[in-house]
Design an enzyme around this catalytic site. Sequence first.
Site, mmCIF file in Angstrom:
data_model
loop_
_atom_site.group_PDB
_atom_site.id
_atom_site.type_symbol
_atom_site.label_atom_id
_atom_site.label_comp_id
_atom_site.label_asym_id
_atom_site.label_seq_id
_atom_site.Cartn_x
_atom_site.Cartn_y
_atom_site.Cartn_z
ATOM 1 N N LYS A 114 0.716 6.412 8.158
ATOM 2 C CA LYS A 114 1.334 6.472 6.839
ATOM 3 C C LYS A 114 0.259 6.544 5.748
ATOM 4 C CE LYS A 114 2.216 2.758 4.789
ATOM 5 N NZ LYS A 114 1.614 1.891 3.756
ATOM 6 N N LYS B 271 -7.026 1.337 -3.267
ATOM 7 C CA LYS B 271 -6.661 0.777 -1.961
ATOM 8 C C LYS B 271 -6.626 1.860 -0.886
ATOM 9 C CE LYS B 271 -5.351 -1.526 1.484
ATOM 10 N NZ LYS B 271 -4.035 -1.876 1.910
ATOM 11 N N THR C 37 0.865 -1.172 0.000
ATOM 12 C CA THR C 37 0.000 0.000 0.000
ATOM 13 C C THR C 37 0.900 1.220 0.000
ATOM 14 O OG1 THR C 37 -1.774 -1.144 1.136
ATOM 15 C CG2 THR C 37 -1.767 1.251 1.289
#
Lengths: 292, 292
Positions: B243, B174, B97
């Site tokens: 993140k 995603k 990701t």
Amino acid sequence: MKKQAIGFIGAGNLAMPIINNLIESGYDLYCYNRTREKLQSVEGKVTIGNNIREVCDHTTIIFSLIADDPGLRKICLSEGGLTSCMKPGTIHVSMSTVSPAIAAELEATHQQKGFTYIASPIMGRPEAAAAKKLGICIAGETIAKESVKEILPEMGAAAVYDFGEKAASANVAKLGINFMIAAAMETISEVFDMVNANGVKPEEFYAMAAQNLFNCPIYKNYGEIILAKKFDTPQFYARLGLKDMILVNEAAEIKEINMPLGKVLKTNYQKVVDMGLGEKDWAVLAVAANGE
Amino acid sequence: MKKQAIGFIGAGNLAMPIINNLIESGYDLYCYNRTREKLQSVEGKVTIGNNIREVCDHTTIIFSLIADDPGLRKICLSEGGLTSCMKPGTIHVSMSTVSPAIAAELEATHQQKGFTYIASPIMGRPEAAAAKKLGICIAGETIAKESVKEILPEMGAAAVYDFGEKAASANVAKLGINFMIAAAMETISEVFDMVNANGVKPEEFYAMAAQNLFNCPIYKNYGEIILAKKFDTPQFYARLGLKDMILVNEAAEIKEINMPLGKVLKTNYQKVVDMGLGEKDWAVLAVAANGE
């Protein structure tokens, strides 16, 4: 032969399918609404009172479904309002989405005057009422509550959630649900804008989300409404969304609880109402961030 | 007889059950991880390379599952990295990701050097990988993508969502999903605090929400985790949540998209990481607002 007499105050979008359900179930209904015309479709099937007193004279259980705190306060406490006209021992079932604070206040006022105030706010849109697929929260004095619970399925409840003896608790739970729905709409709106700007079609993204991790009524229904921008057939008005988000934030602030997402929702509903979109469906929240 | 040779770079929480699935399916696996000890449990079942080159020498399709942009950049572009070691025509399937920006950059770099970069980030936690219930997004060059799609179900994919020819699109999708999950956790956290402070038990409120309008995996799973404060058995770290929310906000800002909820999520993940909770499960977001 008709079933027991029931009073019903209010004739909004959600009230009408509920009144129709009660007619179908054979109740002897006494209705009142400030704007009598809104009851036109049930004329002849119910007794329409010219005022609240004419409802109170014939019933000992009265439901009300009113838009907001000031409206509920008026039908309860104004001259000729419920607490000056109800027969002793009458149960007032307040189905409105109002503040926990006014629920607690009215519960006390009713009790002092020999009435019982039951809070039973409704989860679901008018189409769900017509299909008898509503969820209904309920709280208040136990014996009165049990007699109300017998009627709720015939009004359109598929599920009833009991939050105990304090009326306000049902309103807290209902506000919690409306916050969650508005939060889901904000989530959907922001993510559609983000993926769209980055080259992914929202409808393709949405198909994935709604099929998998977010496969539940709220995300499916509102995802479709927001994708199609179907804001012009309001089932629940944006101005009421603003009202509810104000109530949510008040309920948090009064207890010193942080709700940063709650603040975002209040700000964005204020924005759409300021844009003149208060009479659109509350999914119009989607235009708050990045316009239509 | 073993199936084709496959390379796999990475050995994190999510990588291990995927590697085990591939072993069970009979693939000839060449694995590499910077910290070799993390591959201990598959020693003897796969060939463990001492460096990336030893994986590249034996394979023409290499999967990687790395924590973040800098990590991915390093295994791709550093000396001895994939783009200096892969055999001509090798397909690199990047399951991490990461930002759409790095996906676009690496897709171009791979192409220039005669390789193919396919993005296929994973939706689901390690337990879903073990149960072969993952959702996987995929995007990139069509022919390479089709050969990757044949392997994904054996890795643990129950569903594969194709977002077209540009690798970055899979990462956009995603990030969108991770934003939605974090938003749901924020929603659950705030509403639990609000109802609790107003006298309604979160578990009773939650039972209603999860049974009815929010009856879907994300609300059910994370509602239970947050109710039970089960943050100590991380399936996905809070620091990775931070993140991802930084990446979401960057993807929005780069296109001048407003994401006020996105900002709330970034702020609150920063807060829990600053509180020293970065190694807890990312549902620990729940303590950002009102503490434990």
